[in-house]
Design a protein around this motif. Structure first.
Motif, PDB file in Angstrom:
ATOM      1  N   LEU A   1       6.043  41.195 -19.151  1.00  0.00           N
ATOM      2  CA  LEU A   1       4.694  40.647 -19.016  1.00  0.00           C
ATOM      3  C   LEU A   1       3.978  41.113 -17.751  1.00  0.00           C
ATOM      4  O   LEU A   1       2.826  41.530 -17.819  1.00  0.00           O
ATOM      5  CB  LEU A   1       4.715  39.119 -19.078  1.00  0.00           C
ATOM      6  CG  LEU A   1       3.357  38.439 -18.935  1.00  0.00           C
ATOM      7  CD1 LEU A   1       2.385  38.893 -20.022  1.00  0.00           C
ATOM      8  CD2 LEU A   1       3.520  36.932 -18.943  1.00  0.00           C
ATOM      9  N   ASP A   2       4.614  41.057 -16.604  1.00  0.00           N
ATOM     10  CA  ASP A   2       3.928  41.423 -15.360  1.00  0.00           C
ATOM     11  C   ASP A   2       3.413  42.861 -15.389  1.00  0.00           C
ATOM     12  O   ASP A   2       2.251  43.126 -15.081  1.00  0.00           O
ATOM     13  CB  ASP A   2       4.843  41.222 -14.151  1.00  0.00           C
ATOM     14  CG  ASP A   2       5.097  39.756 -13.831  1.00  0.00           C
ATOM     15  OD1 ASP A   2       4.290  38.901 -14.253  1.00  0.00           O
ATOM     16  OD2 ASP A   2       6.104  39.472 -13.161  1.00  0.00           O
ATOM     17  N   ALA A   3       4.280  43.794 -15.766  1.00  0.00           N
ATOM     18  CA  ALA A   3       3.875  45.209 -15.790  1.00  0.00           C
ATOM     19  C   ALA A   3       2.819  45.464 -16.860  1.00  0.00           C
ATOM     20  O   ALA A   3       1.843  46.188 -16.624  1.00  0.00           O
ATOM     21  CB  ALA A   3       5.093  46.094 -16.024  1.00  0.00           C
ATOM     22  N   TYR A   4       2.984  44.875 -18.036  1.00  0.00           N
ATOM     23  CA  TYR A   4       2.030  45.093 -19.123  1.00  0.00           C
ATOM     24  C   TYR A   4       0.675  44.463 -18.782  1.00  0.00           C
ATOM     25  O   TYR A   4      -0.374  45.051 -19.034  1.00  0.00           O
ATOM     26  CB  TYR A   4       2.602  44.538 -20.420  1.00  0.00           C
ATOM     27  CG  TYR A   4       1.906  44.983 -21.682  1.00  0.00           C
ATOM     28  CD1 TYR A   4       1.367  46.257 -21.807  1.00  0.00           C
ATOM     29  CD2 TYR A   4       1.803  44.123 -22.769  1.00  0.00           C
ATOM     30  CE1 TYR A   4       0.740  46.661 -22.982  1.00  0.00           C
ATOM     31  CE2 TYR A   4       1.181  44.526 -23.942  1.00  0.00           C
ATOM     32  CZ  TYR A   4       0.656  45.792 -24.040  1.00  0.00           C
ATOM     33  OH  TYR A   4       0.028  46.185 -25.207  1.00  0.00           O
ATOM     34  N   ALA A   5       0.697  43.281 -18.170  1.00  0.00           N
ATOM     35  CA  ALA A   5      -0.550  42.626 -17.771  1.00  0.00           C
ATOM     36  C   ALA A   5      -1.262  43.429 -16.683  1.00  0.00           C
ATOM     37  O   ALA A   5      -2.494  43.558 -16.702  1.00  0.00           O
ATOM     38  CB  ALA A   5      -0.276  41.205 -17.290  1.00  0.00           C
ATOM     39  N   ALA A   6      -0.503  43.995 -15.747  1.00  0.00           N
ATOM     40  CA  ALA A   6      -1.110  44.827 -14.708  1.00  0.00           C
ATOM     41  C   ALA A   6      -1.768  46.056 -15.319  1.00  0.00           C
ATOM     42  O   ALA A   6      -2.875  46.437 -14.943  1.00  0.00           O
ATOM     43  CB  ALA A   6      -0.063  45.232 -13.674  1.00  0.00           C
ATOM     44  N   MET A   7      -1.091  46.673 -16.274  1.00  0.00           N
ATOM     45  CA  MET A   7      -1.658  47.848 -16.940  1.00  0.00           C
ATOM     46  C   MET A   7      -2.948  47.479 -17.670  1.00  0.00           C
ATOM     47  O   MET A   7      -3.960  48.166 -17.550  1.00  0.00           O
ATOM     48  CB  MET A   7      -0.659  48.427 -17.934  1.00  0.00           C
ATOM     49  CG  MET A   7      -1.154  49.680 -18.634  1.00  0.00           C
ATOM     50  SD  MET A   7      -0.052  50.235 -19.944  1.00  0.00           S
ATOM     51  CE  MET A   7      -0.679  49.279 -21.314  1.00  0.00           C
ATOM     52  N   GLN A   8      -2.925  46.369 -18.391  1.00  0.00           N
ATOM     53  CA  GLN A   8      -4.091  45.985 -19.183  1.00  0.00           C
ATOM     54  C   GLN A   8      -5.208  45.367 -18.342  1.00  0.00           C
ATOM     55  O   GLN A   8      -6.316  45.198 -18.822  1.00  0.00           O
ATOM     56  CB  GLN A   8      -3.671  45.032 -20.300  1.00  0.00           C
ATOM     57  CG  GLN A   8      -2.795  45.728 -21.312  1.00  0.00           C
ATOM     58  CD  GLN A   8      -3.208  45.441 -22.731  1.00  0.00           C
ATOM     59  OE1 GLN A   8      -4.142  44.703 -23.004  1.00  0.00           O
ATOM     60  NE2 GLN A   8      -2.506  46.046 -23.649  1.00  0.00           N
ATOM     61  N   ALA A   9      -4.942  45.068 -17.082  1.00  0.00           N
ATOM     62  CA  ALA A   9      -5.980  44.572 -16.179  1.00  0.00           C
ATOM     63  C   ALA A   9      -6.672  45.717 -15.439  1.00  0.00           C
ATOM     64  O   ALA A   9      -7.674  45.496 -14.754  1.00  0.00           O
ATOM     65  CB  ALA A   9      -5.378  43.594 -15.172  1.00  0.00           C
ATOM     66  N   ASN A  10      -6.171  46.928 -15.592  1.00  0.00           N
ATOM     67  CA  ASN A  10      -6.714  48.094 -14.895  1.00  0.00           C
ATOM     68  C   ASN A  10      -7.847  48.710 -15.721  1.00  0.00           C
ATOM     69  O   ASN A  10      -7.601  49.267 -16.790  1.00  0.00           O
ATOM     70  CB  ASN A  10      -5.587  49.108 -14.677  1.00  0.00           C
ATOM     71  CG  ASN A  10      -6.034  50.319 -13.897  1.00  0.00           C
ATOM     72  OD1 ASN A  10      -7.181  50.758 -13.980  1.00  0.00           O
ATOM     73  ND2 ASN A  10      -5.102  50.878 -13.146  1.00  0.00           N
TER      74      ASN A  10
END
Length: 74
Positions: A24-33
């Motif tokens: 979740l953390d890595a995927y959320a960071a990617m999708q927040a960019n």
């Protein structure tokens, strides 16, 4: 209880596998960019909650349809 298996595909360069809660953390960071997301289907960023739902829907798709998205590891 219904069980299902999501296949893992491994090559020399990457591995495609089922999403895990730890993603979740890595995927959320990617999708927040915004720079990353301007190249994706929706063209807009997603909140952490939206990303979590996307991961859950992917797992549900595997259960109901036999296919879905994978997480990708190098």
């Amino acid at each position: 209880m219904t069980t299902f298996e999501i296949p893992t595909v491994t090559t020399k360069r990457l591995r495609l596998r089922a999403f895990r809660s730890a993603d979740l953390d890595a995927y959320a960071a990617m999708q927040a960019n915004p720079e990353v997301m301007r190249h994706m289907v929706m063209g807009q960023t997603s909140t952490r909650g939206e990303v979590w739902r996307t991961m859950l829907m992917s797992l549900g798709s595997w259960a109901l349809r036999g296919y879905g998205m994978w997480a990708c590891e190098r």
